[in-house]
Write an enzyme that holds these catalytic residues in place. Structure first.
Site, short mmCIF file in Angstrom:
data_model
loop_
_atom_site.label_atom_id
_atom_site.label_comp_id
_atom_site.label_asym_id
_atom_site.label_seq_id
_atom_site.Cartn_x
_atom_site.Cartn_y
_atom_site.Cartn_z
CB VAL A 112 -0.96 0.02 1.22
CG1 VAL A 112 -1.92 1.20 1.13
CG2 VAL A 112 -1.75 -1.29 1.32
NE ARG A 163 10.66 -4.82 8.24
CZ ARG A 163 9.57 -5.56 8.30
NH1 ARG A 163 9.16 -6.02 9.46
NH2 ARG A 163 8.89 -5.86 7.21
CE LYS A 185 -6.13 -5.30 8.04
NZ LYS A 185 -5.98 -5.24 6.59
CD GLU A 187 -13.48 5.09 4.31
OE1 GLU A 187 -14.10 6.10 4.64
OE2 GLU A 187 -13.95 3.95 4.38
CG ASP A 191 -7.97 -8.77 7.93
OD1 ASP A 191 -7.18 -7.84 8.17
OD2 ASP A 191 -8.82 -8.72 7.02
CE LYS A 206 -9.94 -5.73 6.88
NZ LYS A 206 -9.76 -6.65 5.74
P1 NDP Z 1 3.57 -4.61 3.72
O1 NDP Z 1 4.01 -5.71 4.60
O2 NDP Z 1 3.53 -4.82 2.25
O3 NDP Z 1 4.52 -3.33 3.99
C1 NDP Z 1 4.91 -2.93 5.26
C2 NDP Z 1 5.95 -1.84 5.12
O4 NDP Z 1 6.25 -1.36 6.42
C3 NDP Z 1 7.26 -2.30 4.49
O5 NDP Z 1 7.73 -1.33 3.59
C4 NDP Z 1 8.21 -2.42 5.70
O6 NDP Z 1 9.56 -2.10 5.40
C5 NDP Z 1 7.66 -1.35 6.61
N1 NDP Z 1 7.93 -1.67 8.01
C6 NDP Z 1 7.46 -2.72 8.71
N2 NDP Z 1 7.95 -2.69 9.96
C7 NDP Z 1 8.75 -1.62 10.04
C8 NDP Z 1 9.59 -1.06 11.05
N3 NDP Z 1 9.68 -1.65 12.23
N4 NDP Z 1 10.26 0.07 10.77
C9 NDP Z 1 10.19 0.65 9.56
N5 NDP Z 1 9.44 0.16 8.54
C10 NDP Z 1 8.74 -0.96 8.78
O7 NDP Z 1 2.14 -4.11 4.26
P2 NDP Z 1 0.89 -3.60 3.43
O8 NDP Z 1 1.30 -2.47 2.57
O9 NDP Z 1 0.19 -4.75 2.81
O10 NDP Z 1 -0.08 -3.11 4.61
C11 NDP Z 1 0.17 -1.93 5.33
C12 NDP Z 1 -0.98 -1.66 6.28
O11 NDP Z 1 -2.18 -1.49 5.54
C13 NDP Z 1 -1.26 -2.80 7.26
O12 NDP Z 1 -1.71 -2.27 8.46
C14 NDP Z 1 -2.37 -3.59 6.57
O13 NDP Z 1 -3.16 -4.31 7.48
C15 NDP Z 1 -3.15 -2.44 5.96
N6 NDP Z 1 -3.96 -2.82 4.81
C16 NDP Z 1 -3.40 -3.52 3.79
C17 NDP Z 1 -4.15 -3.89 2.69
C18 NDP Z 1 -3.59 -4.64 1.56
O14 NDP Z 1 -4.33 -4.95 0.63
N7 NDP Z 1 -2.30 -4.96 1.55
C19 NDP Z 1 -5.58 -3.50 2.63
C20 NDP Z 1 -6.05 -2.73 3.75
C21 NDP Z 1 -5.26 -2.41 4.80
P3 NDP Z 1 10.46 -3.04 4.46
O15 NDP Z 1 9.80 -3.01 3.12
O16 NDP Z 1 11.77 -2.40 4.44
O17 NDP Z 1 10.44 -4.38 5.10
N1 HSE Z 2 -5.74 -9.44 4.06
C1 HSE Z 2 -6.80 -8.52 3.91
C2 HSE Z 2 -7.87 -9.14 3.03
C3 HSE Z 2 -6.28 -7.25 3.28
O1 HSE Z 2 -7.67 -10.22 2.47
O2 HSE Z 2 -8.94 -8.56 2.90
C4 HSE Z 2 -7.25 -6.12 3.39
O3 HSE Z 2 -7.42 -5.71 4.70
#
Ligand code: NDP
Ligand code: HSE
Length: 436
Positions: free
Chosen positions: A12, A43, A101, A125, A197, A201
């Site tokens: 995202v 990270r 969430k 949102e 999950d 929500k």
């Molecule tokens: P990802 O696992 O793809 O990305 C997480 C990012 O956070 C990575 O870039 C990671 O860094 C960084 N990160 C994690 N821990 C640390 C830390 N300790 N310090 C610094 N950076 C850190 O997650 P998503 O993008 O899938 O999801 C992000 C959020 O959005 C979550 O809360 C998820 O539940 C929510 N969400 C996701 C959806 C989806 O479809 N994916 C839909 C709706 C909500 P690095 O890349 O260097 O490891």
């Molecule tokens: N893992 C979640 C799903 C991502 O499958 O709907 C969106 O929150």
């Protein structure tokens, strides 16, 4: 100009960074301020990203980045350090947009209080149903109505798996692997398939819909790992489809005539194929809301994935920027009362129960007698013969009952007593039924 700190650059976050960099002019026109991407905390500084982004934006010093920002977008996920970084931002008066969430369902009330105290806004949102506008409609558009029930398909991974099992006969493991490959699943897909999950929500939806604090611990939760190909085939034969539903409703406690309470739960549910939620296919999400004056509303769209979820994040970012430009205070009010949570006696629904029994005279009447003893009325019953000659004494039959509405307590007692009958080999499934 408003400085935006982005925490996380995964599925995202990378899309949010892309939109901020590509659409700067139109975002400025819509928000009344230029949204400058001040930095991206990650990270691993060397990891390959989904989007080509300037290297100088990346940092592994998240705290310093937060301290320099007017707006913080948290897309790291998990509890820590996301929680501490959000609190740090709020305490210095920065507004926060998050899709987390899991964190909000655990610590939401404390974070919202802190935001109120500091005049900051905490928007989320993206945390429920990805791209679908559902938080703002519940919080604002329906704030003059009384919401009585919310039914949602709010997890794309499990909807994708159940849909694949229903339409192509795919095995659970293959459908899950494909959902992971497509980026719908959480890093640990246990949170998806065990319903956690969706439960997070559901807690957020219930909090907003009923203006009462609901946390993850208040949600009764059952995932889809026990749903078998036989359950899906039997549901299909009877004109139903199985969906993982998040259900939040206002109920009357006691025997249905007590004080008002709320029941929030997540479980696999049989829905008639003509129900609007039954048509939600693949990884799509939908939320069905019932309100006293608005009646029934349905919100539908992409519930996961980088670009759709980034759309919801950007909506929050633009509206928070508008508020900052106007100098208006943060607005995070969520709970205005404290409703009790209903126990098993407050959950009132229909059930589908599958049994494997010996195909002998009198078995059906003994099973039916147990339903009657607990006041659970049978609406329909189907029998399918298993192996062995019918009525020969060694043959088996599969019985599937659909009940009229009953309390979860009566149902649990019925199932426990049925299990103890000699002629019953096993209870193969217990699934709730909605929409009949
Ligand atoms: P990802 O696992 O793809 O990305 C997480 C990012 O956070 C990575 O870039 C990671 O860094 C960084 N990160 C994690 N821990 C640390 C830390 N300790 N310090 C610094 N950076 C850190 O997650 P998503 O993008 O899938 O999801 C992000 C959020 O959005 C979550 O809360 C998820 O539940 C929510 N969400 C996701 C959806 C989806 O479809 N994916 C839909 C709706 C909500 P690095 O890349 O260097 O490891
Ligand atoms: N893992 C979640 C799903 C991502 O499958 O709907 C969106 O929150």
């Amino acid at each position: 100009m408003l400085k935006v700190a982005l925490l996380g650059c995964g599925t995202v976050g990378s899309q949010v960074a892309r939109i901020l960099l590509e659409d700067g002019d139109s975002l400025a026109a819509r928000s009344g301020a230029r949204l400058e991407l001040a930095g991206i905390a990650v990270r691993s500084m060397d990891a390959k990203r989904d989007v080509d982004l300037p290297r100088e934006l990346f940092t592994d010093e998240a705290e310093a980045l937060v301290d320099s920002a007017d707006l913080v977008v948290e897309l790291m996920g998990g509890i820590e350090p996301a929680r501490s970084l959000i609190l740090r931002a709020i305490r210095k008066g920065a507004s926060v947009v998050t899709g987390n969430k899991a964190l909000l369902a655990q610590d939401g009330p404390a974070l919202f209080e802190e935001a109120d105290r500091n005049n900051a806004e905490l928007s989320f949102e993206a945390a429920v149903a990805g791209a679908i506008p559902i938080i703002r409609p519940i919080r604002e558009s329906l704030s003059g109505d009384r919401i009585t029930r919310v039914l949602g398909i709010v997890n794309g991974t499990t909807n994708y798996i159940l849909d694949q099992m229903d339409t192509t006969g795919a095995a659970f493991a293959d459908a899950l692997a494909e959902a992971q490959r497509l980026g719908y699943a959480e890093a640990d897909p246990t949170a998806d398939v065990e319903g956690h999950d969706a439960a997070a929500k559901a807690a957020l939806l219930a909090t907003l819909a009923f203006h009462t604090p609901v946390s993850l611990d208040d949600v009764r939760c059952e995932g889809i790992t026990k749903v078998t190909a036989e359950d899906i085939a039997a549901a299909k034969d009877s004109g139903f489809v199985i969906k993982l539903l998040a259900i939040a409703e206002l109920v009357r406690l006691g025997d249905g005539d007590g004080a008002e309470g709320t029941s929030v739960r997540v479980h696999p549910t049989l829905l008639p194929r003509e129900h609007p939620l039954a048509a939600v296919r693949g990884a799509y999400n939908a939320v069905f809301v019932e309100a006293e004056n608005a009646g029934q509303l349905m919100f539908y769209g992409a519930g996961a994935g980088g670009r759709p979820t980034a759309s919801a994040v950007m909506g929050d970012l633009v509206s928070t920027a508008r508020r900052l430009v106007a100098g208006a205070p943060g607005r995070t009010d969520t709970a205005t009362r404290r409703l009790p949570m209903a126990g098993v006696e407050g959950i009132f629904t229909s059930y589908s129960i599958g049994l494997e029994v010996a195909d002998q005279p009198g078995v059906l009447s003994r099973v039916a007698a147990v339903f009657a003893e607990h006041g659970v009325s049978i609406e329909a019953m189907r029998q399918t013969l298993g192996d062995g000659a019918a009525g020969a004494g060694n043959s088996r039959a599969e019985l599937r009952f659909v009940t009229h509405r009953a309390t979860e307590k009566a149902l649990a007692e019925t199932v426990a007593d049925i299990k103890n009958l000699d002629a019953v080999e096993s209870v193969t499934s217990v699934l709730r039924v909605e929409g009949v």
